[in-house]
Design a protein around this motif. Structure first.
Motif, mmCIF file in Angstrom:
data_model
loop_
_atom_site.group_PDB
_atom_site.id
_atom_site.type_symbol
_atom_site.label_atom_id
_atom_site.label_comp_id
_atom_site.label_asym_id
_atom_site.label_seq_id
_atom_site.Cartn_x
_atom_site.Cartn_y
_atom_site.Cartn_z
ATOM 1 N N GLU A 134 33.352 43.300 41.164
ATOM 2 C CA GLU A 134 32.698 44.274 41.776
ATOM 3 C C GLU A 134 31.972 43.813 42.810
ATOM 4 O O GLU A 134 31.546 44.548 43.913
ATOM 5 C CB GLU A 134 32.016 45.499 41.389
ATOM 6 N N LEU A 135 31.108 43.499 42.633
ATOM 7 C CA LEU A 135 29.459 42.290 43.119
ATOM 8 C C LEU A 135 30.090 41.166 43.700
ATOM 9 O O LEU A 135 29.467 41.332 44.951
ATOM 10 C CB LEU A 135 27.990 42.508 41.887
ATOM 11 N N ILE A 136 30.853 40.071 43.279
ATOM 12 C CA ILE A 136 31.416 38.825 43.763
ATOM 13 C C ILE A 136 32.397 39.139 44.373
ATOM 14 O O ILE A 136 32.320 38.699 45.731
ATOM 15 C CB ILE A 136 31.220 37.868 42.701
ATOM 16 N N GLU A 137 33.333 39.685 43.728
ATOM 17 C CA GLU A 137 34.882 39.263 44.688
ATOM 18 C C GLU A 137 34.940 41.199 45.509
ATOM 19 O O GLU A 137 36.024 41.040 46.150
ATOM 20 C CB GLU A 137 36.239 39.342 43.569
ATOM 21 N N MET A 138 33.866 41.729 45.602
ATOM 22 C CA MET A 138 33.720 43.275 46.080
ATOM 23 C C MET A 138 35.282 44.201 46.213
ATOM 24 O O MET A 138 35.472 44.828 47.039
ATOM 25 C CB MET A 138 33.418 42.163 47.578
ATOM 26 N N GLY A 139 35.761 43.841 44.978
ATOM 27 C CA GLY A 139 36.988 44.316 45.041
ATOM 28 C C GLY A 139 38.596 44.681 45.440
ATOM 29 O O GLY A 139 39.158 44.812 45.586
ATOM 30 N N ASP A 140 38.528 43.266 45.975
ATOM 31 C CA ASP A 140 39.677 42.269 46.627
ATOM 32 C C ASP A 140 40.264 41.200 46.968
ATOM 33 O O ASP A 140 41.163 41.207 46.253
ATOM 34 C CB ASP A 140 38.830 41.406 48.282
ATOM 35 N N THR A 141 40.369 41.543 44.983
ATOM 36 C CA THR A 141 41.172 40.547 43.600
ATOM 37 C C THR A 141 42.160 40.955 43.570
ATOM 38 O O THR A 141 42.675 40.378 42.030
ATOM 39 C CB THR A 141 40.662 39.741 43.010
ATOM 40 N N VAL A 142 42.234 42.581 43.134
ATOM 41 C CA VAL A 142 42.971 42.970 42.914
ATOM 42 C C VAL A 142 44.335 42.433 43.249
ATOM 43 O O VAL A 142 45.536 42.545 41.872
ATOM 44 C CB VAL A 142 43.348 44.768 43.070
ATOM 45 N N GLN A 143 45.128 42.488 43.829
ATOM 46 C CA GLN A 143 46.313 41.699 43.853
ATOM 47 C C GLN A 143 46.353 40.395 42.763
ATOM 48 O O GLN A 143 47.659 40.259 42.708
ATOM 49 C CB GLN A 143 47.080 42.166 45.555
ATOM 50 N N SER A 144 45.422 39.561 44.024
ATOM 51 C CA SER A 144 46.038 38.544 42.793
ATOM 52 C C SER A 144 45.830 38.657 41.271
ATOM 53 O O SER A 144 45.840 37.408 40.908
ATOM 54 C CB SER A 144 44.350 37.561 43.385
ATOM 55 N N ARG A 145 44.582 39.674 40.922
ATOM 56 C CA ARG A 145 44.451 39.354 39.500
ATOM 57 C C ARG A 145 46.065 39.752 38.662
ATOM 58 O O ARG A 145 46.625 39.610 38.032
ATOM 59 C CB ARG A 145 43.585 40.360 39.193
ATOM 60 N N ARG A 146 46.700 40.734 39.841
ATOM 61 C CA ARG A 146 48.203 41.464 39.364
ATOM 62 C C ARG A 146 49.091 40.677 39.127
ATOM 63 O O ARG A 146 49.712 40.279 38.238
ATOM 64 C CB ARG A 146 48.548 42.543 40.108
ATOM 65 N N ASP A 147 48.991 39.712 40.571
ATOM 66 C CA ASP A 147 50.135 38.656 39.939
ATOM 67 C C ASP A 147 50.144 37.573 39.324
ATOM 68 O O ASP A 147 50.737 36.753 38.480
ATOM 69 C CB ASP A 147 49.717 37.738 41.779
ATOM 70 N N ASP A 148 48.480 37.214 38.794
ATOM 71 C CA ASP A 148 48.595 36.447 37.254
ATOM 72 C C ASP A 148 48.931 36.616 36.402
ATOM 73 O O ASP A 148 49.587 36.184 35.686
ATOM 74 C CB ASP A 148 46.965 36.249 37.722
ATOM 75 N N ASP A 161 46.574 42.085 27.976
ATOM 76 C CA ASP A 161 46.255 41.454 29.024
ATOM 77 C C ASP A 161 46.104 42.881 30.090
ATOM 78 O O ASP A 161 44.450 42.330 31.130
ATOM 79 C CB ASP A 161 46.837 40.740 29.476
ATOM 80 N N ILE A 162 46.750 43.868 30.083
ATOM 81 C CA ILE A 162 47.536 44.637 31.457
ATOM 82 C C ILE A 162 45.636 45.228 30.983
ATOM 83 O O ILE A 162 45.180 46.559 32.017
ATOM 84 C CB ILE A 162 48.423 45.328 31.308
ATOM 85 N N SER A 163 45.579 46.331 29.298
ATOM 86 C CA SER A 163 45.032 46.494 29.240
ATOM 87 C C SER A 163 43.254 46.096 29.909
ATOM 88 O O SER A 163 42.583 47.079 29.939
ATOM 89 C CB SER A 163 44.569 47.377 27.820
ATOM 90 N N GLN A 164 43.033 44.802 29.838
ATOM 91 C CA GLN A 164 41.980 43.982 30.100
ATOM 92 C C GLN A 164 41.592 44.195 31.531
ATOM 93 O O GLN A 164 40.658 44.732 32.244
ATOM 94 C CB GLN A 164 42.063 42.639 29.831
ATOM 95 N N HIS A 165 43.279 44.363 32.546
ATOM 96 C CA HIS A 165 42.847 44.257 33.983
ATOM 97 C C HIS A 165 42.371 45.951 34.083
ATOM 98 O O HIS A 165 41.122 46.019 35.007
ATOM 99 C CB HIS A 165 44.177 44.181 34.407
ATOM 100 N N LEU A 166 42.787 46.559 33.922
ATOM 101 C CA LEU A 166 42.261 48.177 34.028
ATOM 102 C C LEU A 166 40.621 47.800 34.004
ATOM 103 O O LEU A 166 40.260 49.317 34.315
ATOM 104 C CB LEU A 166 43.225 49.501 32.775
ATOM 105 N N LYS A 167 40.610 47.888 32.582
ATOM 106 C CA LYS A 167 38.936 47.595 32.136
ATOM 107 C C LYS A 167 38.333 47.722 33.179
ATOM 108 O O LYS A 167 36.966 47.726 33.128
ATOM 109 C CB LYS A 167 38.451 47.309 30.739
ATOM 110 N N ILE A 168 38.552 46.407 33.976
ATOM 111 C CA ILE A 168 37.796 45.159 34.852
ATOM 112 C C ILE A 168 37.522 46.276 35.804
ATOM 113 O O ILE A 168 37.089 46.018 36.924
ATOM 114 C CB ILE A 168 38.385 44.320 34.508
#
Length: 182
Positions: free
Chosen positions: A40-54, A83-90
Motif C-alpha cells: 500500500e505505501l511503497i508500491e502504492m497498490g500499482d503492482t497487483v497485476q505483476s503479483r497476479r502474473d507472478d 499463495d492466492i490466499s496470501q495475495h488476497l490478504k496483502i
C-alpha cells in the motif's frame, strides 16, 4: 485482546518518537502486515497485476511438472491456493482471487488431465478438493458484480466441463455444481 481505555490514553500521551519506535517494532513482528504496508505505501497498490502474473507463472511451472499421483498434484495445488490466499490478504484483490483460482484449476486440468480422468482411491481426495474449490469459486462469483461475468464466462464454462467429465464429477453432483454458468 481488547486494549483497556486507560492504556489507550497512556499510549496516546507517549512522545511521538517513542510511539514510532514501538509501532515499528510491533509491525515487524507481523509479516502479513509488513507485506500489506509495503504494497500500500511503497508500491502504492500499482503492482497487483505483476503479483497476479507472478502467481500465474508459479501455477504454470508447477502444473507442468511430472506428478506421479493425484495426491502429489493436490499438494501442489494446495500450496498454490495458499499463495492466492496470501495475495488476497496483502492486496485485497478479490477479482484476482477468482481469476487465479480458476486459472489454477484449469491449468492443472489441462496439464495433468491423465491423472484426473478416472475416479479411484488415488484420485478421491484430489477430486473432492477440486470440486470444493470449484464450488467456492462459484459462490464468490455469485457475490461479484454481474458486469464482470463476461470476464470469467469462457474459463468458468471450461472448468465446469472438466469437473463434470473427470474424476470430480461425483463430488460435483453432491455439491450441486451446475454444468453451465451463469
Amino acid at each position: 485482546m481488547t486494549i483497556p481505555e486507560e492504556l489507550k490514553k497512556a499510549i496516546v500521551q507517549m512522545p511521538q518518537k517513542e510511539k514510532d519506535k514501538l509501532l515499528l517494532r510491533l509491525i515487524g513482528k507481523d509479516d502479513n502486515l509488513v507485506q500489506r504496508l509495503e504494497f500500500e505505501l511503497i508500491e502504492m497498490g500499482d503492482t497487483v497485476q505483476s503479483r497476479r502474473d507472478d502467481i500465474k507463472r508459479r501455477i504454470l511451472k508447477s502444473a507442468q511438472m511430472t506428478h506421479n499421483t493425484p495426491g502429489w498434484m493436490m499438494m501442489d495445488m494446495r500450496n498454490l491456493s495458499g499463495d492466492i490466499s496470501q495475495h488476497l490478504k496483502i492486496t485485497k484483490d478479490k477479482y484476482g482471487e477468482i481469476e487465479l483460482t480458476i486459472y489454477l484449476l484449469l491449468t492443472f486440468f489441462e496439464q495433468q488431465s491423465s491423472l484426473l480422468l478416472t475416479h479411484n482411491s488415488k484420485s478421491d481426495s484430489c477430486a473432492e478438493y477440486i470440486a470444493k474449490r470449484t464450488d467456492s469459486v462459484l459462490k464468490k462469483l455469485a457475490k461479484f458484480n454481474p458486469d464482470y461475468y463476461v470476464d470469467f464466462e469462457r474459463d468458468m464454462q471450461q472448468l465446469l466441463k472438466y469437473v463434470h467429465s473427470h474424476c470430480p464429477k461425483n463430488y460435483a453432483r453432491q455439491l450441486d455444481i451446475p454444468k453451465n454458468w451463469p
